[in-house]
Design a protein around this motif. Structure first.
Motif, mmCIF file in Angstrom:
data_model
loop_
_atom_site.group_PDB
_atom_site.id
_atom_site.type_symbol
_atom_site.label_atom_id
_atom_site.label_comp_id
_atom_site.label_asym_id
_atom_site.label_seq_id
_atom_site.Cartn_x
_atom_site.Cartn_y
_atom_site.Cartn_z
ATOM 1 N N LEU A 1 -2.376 3.764 6.070
ATOM 2 C CA LEU A 1 -3.387 4.812 6.430
ATOM 3 C C LEU A 1 -3.430 5.822 5.372
ATOM 4 C CD1 LEU A 1 -3.029 4.758 10.051
ATOM 5 C CD2 LEU A 1 -4.192 2.979 8.748
ATOM 6 N N ASP A 2 -4.593 6.221 5.024
ATOM 7 C CA ASP A 2 -4.785 7.764 4.509
ATOM 8 C C ASP A 2 -5.605 8.483 5.323
ATOM 9 O OD1 ASP A 2 -5.087 9.614 2.580
ATOM 10 O OD2 ASP A 2 -6.061 8.553 1.107
ATOM 11 N N GLY A 3 -5.159 9.297 5.935
ATOM 12 C CA GLY A 3 -5.913 10.136 6.827
ATOM 13 C C GLY A 3 -6.629 9.580 7.841
ATOM 14 N N PRO A 4 -7.790 9.755 8.272
ATOM 15 C CA PRO A 4 -8.417 8.517 9.144
ATOM 16 C C PRO A 4 -8.902 7.277 8.785
ATOM 17 C CG PRO A 4 -9.907 10.269 8.038
ATOM 18 C CD PRO A 4 -8.646 10.665 7.375
ATOM 19 N N ASP A 5 -8.637 6.883 7.516
ATOM 20 C CA ASP A 5 -8.980 5.523 7.001
ATOM 21 C C ASP A 5 -8.010 4.849 6.809
ATOM 22 O OD1 ASP A 5 -11.807 6.503 7.058
ATOM 23 O OD2 ASP A 5 -11.404 7.604 5.193
ATOM 24 N N ILE A 6 -8.190 3.231 6.658
ATOM 25 C CA ILE A 6 -7.268 2.476 6.112
ATOM 26 C C ILE A 6 -7.502 2.433 4.697
ATOM 27 C CG2 ILE A 6 -6.832 0.178 6.420
ATOM 28 C CD1 ILE A 6 -7.941 -0.162 9.016
ATOM 29 N N LEU A 7 -6.303 2.235 3.973
ATOM 30 C CA LEU A 7 -6.185 2.212 2.699
ATOM 31 C C LEU A 7 -6.198 0.807 2.022
ATOM 32 C CD1 LEU A 7 -6.321 4.165 -0.117
ATOM 33 C CD2 LEU A 7 -4.078 4.338 -0.006
ATOM 34 N N ASP A 8 -5.223 0.241 2.767
ATOM 35 C CA ASP A 8 -4.584 -1.074 2.064
ATOM 36 C C ASP A 8 -3.904 -1.828 3.462
ATOM 37 O OD1 ASP A 8 -4.743 -3.351 0.743
ATOM 38 O OD2 ASP A 8 -3.667 -2.191 -1.051
ATOM 39 N N ILE A 9 -3.922 -3.332 3.180
ATOM 40 C CA ILE A 9 -2.580 -4.020 3.831
ATOM 41 C C ILE A 9 -1.853 -4.297 2.611
ATOM 42 C CG2 ILE A 9 -2.401 -6.048 5.097
ATOM 43 C CD1 ILE A 9 -4.915 -5.892 6.322
ATOM 44 N N VAL A 10 -0.556 -4.156 2.853
ATOM 45 C CA VAL A 10 0.391 -4.552 1.671
ATOM 46 C C VAL A 10 1.404 -5.178 2.409
ATOM 47 C CG1 VAL A 10 0.029 -2.229 0.685
ATOM 48 C CG2 VAL A 10 1.783 -2.278 2.450
ATOM 49 N N PRO A 11 2.530 -5.983 1.631
ATOM 50 C CA PRO A 11 3.708 -6.407 2.144
ATOM 51 C C PRO A 11 4.429 -5.417 2.844
ATOM 52 C CG PRO A 11 3.228 -7.121 -0.089
ATOM 53 C CD PRO A 11 2.250 -6.112 -0.044
ATOM 54 N N ALA A 12 5.191 -5.945 3.860
ATOM 55 C CA ALA A 12 6.002 -5.087 4.637
ATOM 56 C C ALA A 12 7.127 -4.389 3.920
ATOM 57 C CB ALA A 12 6.485 -5.693 6.002
ATOM 58 N N VAL A 13 7.593 -5.130 2.849
ATOM 59 C CA VAL A 13 8.763 -4.774 2.136
ATOM 60 C C VAL A 13 8.297 -3.492 1.142
ATOM 61 C CG1 VAL A 13 9.949 -6.587 2.419
ATOM 62 C CG2 VAL A 13 8.391 -6.457 0.282
ATOM 63 N N ALA A 14 6.870 -3.298 1.014
ATOM 64 C CA ALA A 14 6.437 -2.495 0.009
ATOM 65 C C ALA A 14 6.854 -0.918 0.301
ATOM 66 C CB ALA A 14 4.934 -2.484 -0.331
ATOM 67 N N THR A 15 7.126 -0.077 -1.015
ATOM 68 C CA THR A 15 7.237 1.123 -0.738
ATOM 69 C C THR A 15 6.353 1.914 -1.391
ATOM 70 O OG1 THR A 15 9.903 0.879 -0.701
ATOM 71 C CG2 THR A 15 9.210 3.062 -1.551
ATOM 72 N N VAL A 16 5.633 2.866 -0.540
ATOM 73 C CA VAL A 16 4.407 3.478 -0.996
ATOM 74 C C VAL A 16 4.847 4.888 -1.031
ATOM 75 C CG1 VAL A 16 2.144 4.048 -0.449
ATOM 76 C CG2 VAL A 16 2.928 1.781 0.194
ATOM 77 N N ALA A 17 4.826 5.531 -2.327
ATOM 78 C CA ALA A 17 5.049 6.834 -2.668
ATOM 79 C C ALA A 17 4.275 7.703 -1.873
ATOM 80 C CB ALA A 17 4.938 7.243 -4.209
ATOM 81 N N GLY A 18 4.740 8.709 -1.112
ATOM 82 C CA GLY A 18 4.038 9.781 -0.456
ATOM 83 C C GLY A 18 3.629 9.264 0.885
ATOM 84 N N ALA A 19 3.964 8.110 1.308
ATOM 85 C CA ALA A 19 3.658 7.696 2.480
ATOM 86 C C ALA A 19 4.713 7.624 3.657
ATOM 87 C CB ALA A 19 2.955 6.104 2.646
ATOM 88 N N ALA A 20 4.423 8.127 4.761
ATOM 89 C CA ALA A 20 5.511 8.290 5.881
ATOM 90 C C ALA A 20 5.413 7.017 6.504
ATOM 91 C CB ALA A 20 5.144 9.309 7.017
ATOM 92 N N ARG A 21 6.753 6.126 6.530
ATOM 93 C CA ARG A 21 7.069 5.072 7.113
ATOM 94 C C ARG A 21 7.205 4.926 8.706
ATOM 95 N NH1 ARG A 21 8.093 0.595 3.993
ATOM 96 N NH2 ARG A 21 8.789 -1.276 5.278
ATOM 97 N N VAL A 22 6.305 4.305 9.241
ATOM 98 C CA VAL A 22 6.168 4.546 10.728
ATOM 99 C C VAL A 22 6.733 2.913 11.295
ATOM 100 C CG1 VAL A 22 4.808 4.972 12.936
ATOM 101 C CG2 VAL A 22 4.387 6.181 11.009
ATOM 102 N N THR A 23 7.659 2.716 12.103
ATOM 103 C CA THR A 23 8.114 1.500 12.313
ATOM 104 C C THR A 23 7.835 1.395 13.660
ATOM 105 O OG1 THR A 23 10.236 1.511 10.909
ATOM 106 C CG2 THR A 23 10.219 0.032 12.414
ATOM 107 N N LEU A 24 7.043 0.062 13.923
ATOM 108 C CA LEU A 24 6.462 -0.194 15.180
ATOM 109 C C LEU A 24 7.389 -1.374 15.871
ATOM 110 C CD1 LEU A 24 2.754 -0.560 14.038
ATOM 111 C CD2 LEU A 24 3.820 1.550 15.121
ATOM 112 N N PRO A 25 7.267 -1.310 17.247
ATOM 113 C CA PRO A 25 8.250 -2.180 18.106
ATOM 114 C C PRO A 25 8.246 -3.507 17.327
ATOM 115 C CG PRO A 25 6.887 -0.880 19.541
ATOM 116 C CD PRO A 25 6.467 -0.493 18.001
ATOM 117 N N GLU A 26 9.266 -4.117 17.383
ATOM 118 C CA GLU A 26 9.575 -5.462 17.349
ATOM 119 C C GLU A 26 8.673 -6.545 18.069
ATOM 120 O OE1 GLU A 26 12.920 -9.005 16.648
ATOM 121 O OE2 GLU A 26 13.431 -6.908 16.934
ATOM 122 N N GLY A 27 7.836 -7.570 17.668
ATOM 123 C CA GLY A 27 7.097 -8.114 18.505
ATOM 124 C C GLY A 27 5.774 -7.654 18.879
ATOM 125 N N SER A 28 5.378 -6.519 18.570
ATOM 126 C CA SER A 28 4.190 -5.931 18.775
ATOM 127 C C SER A 28 3.012 -6.513 17.795
ATOM 128 C CB SER A 28 4.179 -4.407 18.775
ATOM 129 O OG SER A 28 4.630 -3.914 17.428
#
Length: 390
Positions: free
Chosen positions: A24-51
Motif C-alpha cells: 500500500l502507498d497511503g490510500p492506494d494499492i501500489l502492487d502485489i509482490v512475493p511475500a518474501v520481498a523486502t520493500v525499502a521504506g515500507a512498514a511490514r505488517v504481519t497479518l494472522p496466519e490462516g487469514s
C-alpha cells in the motif's frame, strides 16, 4: 506511508494467491509482490496466519446502522455513523439509503451524503434514493402518502444531484417503471443517475422497455414484486432475463427462498447478481426495536417486522450475507466475495478503483478468518484495528 501487508492469503477479486503480499502507498494499492520481498521504506505488517485479505465489501442499500436511520438523520453525521457501524462487518463502501419521503428530505439526504463522501476514509460512495416514484400496491412499508409520479421539478432536482458527488460517488434511484416515462428514465441516466427498478408491479413488457431506456439494475429481486405468473411473468422475470442489468439479492433465508435465488443465479449471466443488506438501525447494536415513520418495528428471530408482520428491511450484515451465499446458495468463496465487492462496483461504474486488489485501486480491504468472519478492515489505506469477530 507505505505498508507491506503480509502473512495472509490474498483474493484479488479474480484469483486466490498464496505466498504474496499487498503493498500500500497511503490510500492506494501500489502492487502485489512475493511475500518474501523486502520493500525499502515500507512498514511490514504481519497479518494472522490462516487469514484472507480481500476487497472490502460494497453495499448499495443501507437504510441504517448503529442505531441511526438515514430517513430520520439525513445529515453528514448520520451518514458517517451508519458507515462506521457497518465497517465492523466488512463493508468499506456503501450507499446510505433514504426510503420514500417528501422530496425535500430525500434531496437533503443526498446532499449530506455528497458532503460525507468528501471526508477521507468515510466509506460513503454515493446515495440510494429508494422512492418516491414507486407502486402503491407494492410499497411494502414505504409511506403511501409520499408515493407519486415525478414532475418536471422533481426531475430537475434529481438530475442535478450527480454533479454534487463528481467522481466521489453515485446517485442510485429506485423507481417503479410503470410510474416513470421512458423519456424521463433516459434523462435521468444522461444526467448520471443510476436507475434501478423496484417496488413495482410493472409488466414484463413495460420493464423491458425501461431497460432499453437505461434502467441498469433491480432492487432486492423478488421482494416488493408480484410473483412470476405463467401468462404475466412481470418485472421479476424481466429482471432475470435482462442480461445487461444487475440484481441486488437479500440472502437472509427469509426475504426469498434460497432455491428461488439459486434459480435466478442459474439464469442470470455471471457477474450480474450482487449482495445487498437492506440493513436498518439495529445493525451493530443489541436493539430489539426501532421506529420507522412513527411506527414501531420489531426485531424478532432474524426479522424486522411491523406489528402486522410486514417485513421492514433486513436484519443482516454483509459478512453474514457472504456466509449465507455459500451455505444457502452453494456458491464458492470466490464468487460470494465477488458478489459483495466486484459486482456492486461494476454496477455503480466504480470498478476502476473499487472491488479488486490491484495496482492503482483504492486500498479498501477486509481481513477474514477461515470461517469468513471479519477480523479487520482498511478504508483508503487506514486500518480500523482492534475489531471483534463479526
Amino acid at each position: 506511508m507505505r505498508q507491506l501487508l503480509t502473512g495472509a492469503r490474498l483474493f484479488t477479486g479474480d484469483v486466490l494467491l498464496d505466498g504474496h503480499a499487498l503493498l500500500l502507498d497511503g490510500p492506494d494499492i501500489l502492487d502485489i509482490v512475493p511475500a518474501v520481498a523486502t520493500v525499502a521504506g515500507a512498514a511490514r505488517v504481519t497479518l494472522p496466519e490462516g487469514s484472507l485479505l480481500a476487497p472490502g465489501y460494497i453495499d448499495t442499500q443501507v437504510n441504517g446502522g448503529g442505531g441511526v436511520l438515514f430517513n430520520d438523520t439525513p445529515t453528514v453525521a448520520g451518514a458517517l455513523a451508519i458507515a462506521a457501524a457497518h465497517r465492523r462487518f466488512g463493508t468499506t463502501a456503501l450507499l446510505p439509503t433514504v426510503i420514500t419521503d417528501d422530496l425535500n428530505t430525500m434531496v437533503s439526504a443526498a446532499e449530506a451524503a455528497a458532503e460525507a463522501a468528501t471526508v477521507p476514509g468515510s466509506g460513503i460512495i454515493g446515495v440510494h434514493l429508494e422512492g418516491p416514484f414507486l407502486s402503491a400496491a407494492r410499497r411494502g412499508v414505504h409511506k403511501e402518502s409520499h408515493i407519486r409520479r415525478p414532475n418536471g421539478v422533481d426531475l430537475d432536482r434529481l438530475c442535478a444531484l450527480p454533479r454534487q458527488f463528481g467522481d466521489l460517488g453515485r446517485v442510485l434511484l429506485t423507481l417503479a417503471p410503470e410510474q416513470v416515462e421512458d423519456a424521463d428514465i433516459a434523462r435521468l441516466v444522461r444526467a448520471g443517475v443510476v436507475v434501478a427498478g423496484g417496488h413495482s408491479a410493472a409488466s414484463h413488457e413495460r420493464t423491458q422497455a425501461a431497460v432499453r431506456a437505461g434502467l441498469r439494475g433491480f432492487t432486492h429481486l423478488f421482494n416488493a414484486m408480484p410473483p412470476i405468473n405463467n401468462r404475466s411473468p412481470g418485472i421479476a422475470l424481466a429482471a432475470m432475463t435482462a442480461k445487461d442489468a444487475w440484481c441486488g439479492l437479500i440472502v437472509d433465508g427469509i426475504h426469498v427462498h434460497p432455491d428461488l435465488l439459486a434459480l435466478a443465479l442459474a439464469v442470470k449471466p455471471r457477474g450480474k447478481m450482487m449482495l445487498v443488506t437492506d440493513a436498518m438501525p439495529p445493525t451493530g447494536t443489541d436493539a430489539v426495536s426501532f421506529t420507522l415513520y412513527g411506527d414501531r418495528i420489531h426485531r424478532r428471530d432474524g426479522r424486522l417486522v411491523t406489528d402486522d408482520g410486514v417485513l421492514a428491511g433486513a436484519d443482516i450484515d454483509m459478512a453474514q450475507a457472504v456466509r449465507n451465499a455459500m451455505s444457502l446458495l452453494g456458491l464458492d468463496l470466490e464468487e460470494a466475495l465477488r458478489m459483495a465487492s466486484l459486482y456492486p462496483a461494476r454496477f455503480l461504474g466504480l470498478d476502476g478503483r473499487l472491488g479488486q486488489l490491484a495496482a492503482g485501486f483504492q486500498a479498501d480491504l477486509v481481513l477474514l478468518d477461515a470461517d469468513q468472519r471479519v477480523l479487520d478492515t482498511w478504508v483508503a489505506g487506514q486500518r480500523d484495528g482492534g475489531m471483534t469477530l463479526a
